[in-house]
Enzyme design. Structure first.
Site, PDB file in Angstrom:
ATOM      1  CE1 TYR A  96      -4.220  -3.519 -10.910  1.00  0.00           C
ATOM      2  CE2 TYR A  96      -6.181  -2.566  -9.892  1.00  0.00           C
ATOM      3  CZ  TYR A  96      -4.988  -3.270  -9.787  1.00  0.00           C
ATOM      4  OH  TYR A  96      -4.575  -3.739  -8.563  1.00  0.00           O
ATOM      5  CD  GLN A  98      -0.774  -0.574  -1.801  1.00  0.00           C
ATOM      6  OE1 GLN A  98      -0.895  -0.136  -0.658  1.00  0.00           O
ATOM      7  NE2 GLN A  98      -1.455  -1.629  -2.241  1.00  0.00           N
TER       8      GLN A  98
END
Length: 502
Positions: A58, A414
């Site tokens: 990532y 998120q």
């Protein structure tokens, strides 16, 4: 040129504490051990090896956040630079330089553990900045405390790269100028450096750590003021009984009562007070003891966070692992910071009620109303009390917990957030406001003795009163007292806290 004064030395590995964060308000020298430097180098080499193998990592082989499914820029340096660029969107007033410098120290401690894949040069850039008085200009708003304090750290990183602004003391300069004057080269990024620098909860843990350190001093101040109040009124000391507090069983209360007894050593009650004092005096060990216990607990959580690794992913070269997860999620510190805000506000409630007790001739053994030398012709501490009340109300309004105020963002990447940054900054602000309320009570106690209140018989009370008298003149006639309150708060800052550290 920027002049660097003699500074404290911090050594890694070693346990970072809230006291170290406070020291970082001034230049500090951070020394990274050779073994730790080897670990940092080995981790960076491992990251390069993993990325070269084609294994997905990532932020190195992917886009960021909700764009993780897209390819990054071919040039890793440009990818890092782009991250800092799109995150530097903060708004609001600049954070205090002391908070920003504490944030940089916390980030240094995380990266130095060799799990983030940055080269030693990145850690050295943070170390070099901390050895100067520089502090990046960082806006207050921009982090939800998940995926780290992305926006605040991006502003700090940009300043270290020579973009944005920096504080040098109270002066605000272009970052490039500040770096040049300090003799620092602008930071350069490569690989996943940008992500490693911003992907941690360093502002959250730093601000909460500073609030925790302040909370301990506030407890000491509250107990010292309560002991002096008991002496000025001539109150008995039974409420501090060790047997009484041990029967309740709470360690914080036992320690608070012990602190009170030590400060009251040598004091003699007048015998003219009621059998049972108002709760604002009689229940001080229980109230301040509960604050002390909560502050200790919160500070332990924050200290753990300061000494952990806050990033994603983490790299374990010895085990050949790259682990993707959520070590950027500030929930533990968010809860701890909210707890600090609550207990600091209760200390403010106590100080304001003790101030009111002194102002009321019906409960103060006949001290003049409003502690005025000539009531009616003068008004004594009337304005001080009104302002203290206003500050307490502001603290009560600000104490709404942030740690469960989750709101989805980033296209639901998120989808649950802890808002630890706002919780921590609120706790830091609560501590600042509490100083003014306790400073107001200190001015009142100094004035009460001037107007005929009992002189303290204890050594501790006499010393405190003498130091207050050195900085605060009697109020006769009326005069502005805003500066006096802050001076008195400064006296309280110097009280010993070691017996309460726990």
């Amino acid at each position: 040129m920027v002049v660097v004064r003699a500074c404290r030395v911090l050594r890694f590995p070693g346990r970072l504490t809230p006291s170290d964060l406070e020291a970082a308000a001034e230049p500090v020298r951070v020394e990274i051990g050779e073994q730790a430097l080897r670990g940092i180098r080995d981790c960076r080499a491992y990251v390069d090896e993993v990325v070269a193998s084609g294994r997905p990592v990532y932020g190195a082989t992917t886009g960021y956040g909700s764009l993780v499914g897209y390819h990054p820029r071919p040039d890793p340096a440009e990818q890092s630079q782009g991250l800092v660029d799109f995150l530097a969107t903060g708004q609001g007033e600049a954070l205090p330089p002391a908070v920003v410098r504490a944030m940089l120290l916390a980030r240094t401690w995380s990266l130095a553990q060799g799990r983030s894949g940055v080269p030693p040069s990145v850690v050295s850039a943070l170390v070099d900045a901390l050895a100067t008085p520089l502090a990046p200009v960082v806006p207050e708003y921009g982090s939800v405390g998940a995926s780290g304090d992305l926006t605040p750290l991006a502003h700090a990183v940009a300043a270290l790269m020579g973009r944005g602004e920096m504080f040098v003391g109270a002066t605000r300069l272009p970052a490039s100028v500040a770096l040049e004057r300090a003799g620092l080269a602008p930071l350069t990024l490569a690989g996943r450096d940008g992500l490693a620098l911003v992907n941690g909860t360093s502002l959250t843990s730093a601000a909460a750590g500073l609030a925790g350190a302040r909370a301990l001093r506030s407890v000491a101040a509250g107990l010292a003021l309560s002991a002096l109040l008991a002496e000025v009124l001539g109150a008995g000391h039974e409420f501090t009984s060790e047997r009484l507090l041990r029967a309740a069983g709470h360690r914080g209360g036992i320690d608070a009562a012990g602190y009170l007894r030590e400060r009251l050593r040598g004091a003699t009650p007048s015998g003219r007070r009621p059998l049972q004092e108002p709760y604002s005096l009689r229940c001080v060990p229980q109230l301040a003891g509960a604050v002390l216990g909560a502050a200790r607990q919160a500070t332990e959580v924050v200290t753990t966070d300061l000494n952990g690794v806050s990033d994603n992913p983490l790299f374990f070269p010895g085990e050949g692992e790259v682990v993707h997860g959520g070590n950027f999620f500030s929930q533990p510190v968010a809860f701890a910071a909210d707890l600090l805000s609550i207990v600091l506000t209760q200390l403010a409630n106590l100080a304001e009620r003790q101030l009111d007790l002194l102002m009321d001739p019906h409960r103060s053994n006949g001290l003049p109303a409003s502690l005025a030398a000539e009531p009616g012709r003068q008004h004594g501490l009337t304005g001080v009390q009104i302002t203290a009340t206003a500050i307490v109300v502001a603290m009560r309004r600000a104490v709404t917990p942030a740690a469960m105020q989750s709101i989805p963002t980033n296209q639901h990447n998120q989808d649950v957030v802890p808002l630890g940054t706002q919780a921590a900054l609120s706790a830091y602000e609560q501590a600042r406001k509490l100083r003014w309320v306790q400073g107001s009570l200190a001015v009142a106690l100094r004035q009460a003795v001037h107007l005929g209140g009992r002189e303290p018989g204890s050594a501790a009370g006499s010393e405190l009163l003498a130091r207050l008298a050195e900085r605060v003149d009697p109020v006769d006639p009326d005069r502005p007292l805003d500066v006096d309150v802050r001076r008195a708060a400064g006296v309280l800052d110097e009280l010993p806290t070691a017996p309460l550290a726990g």
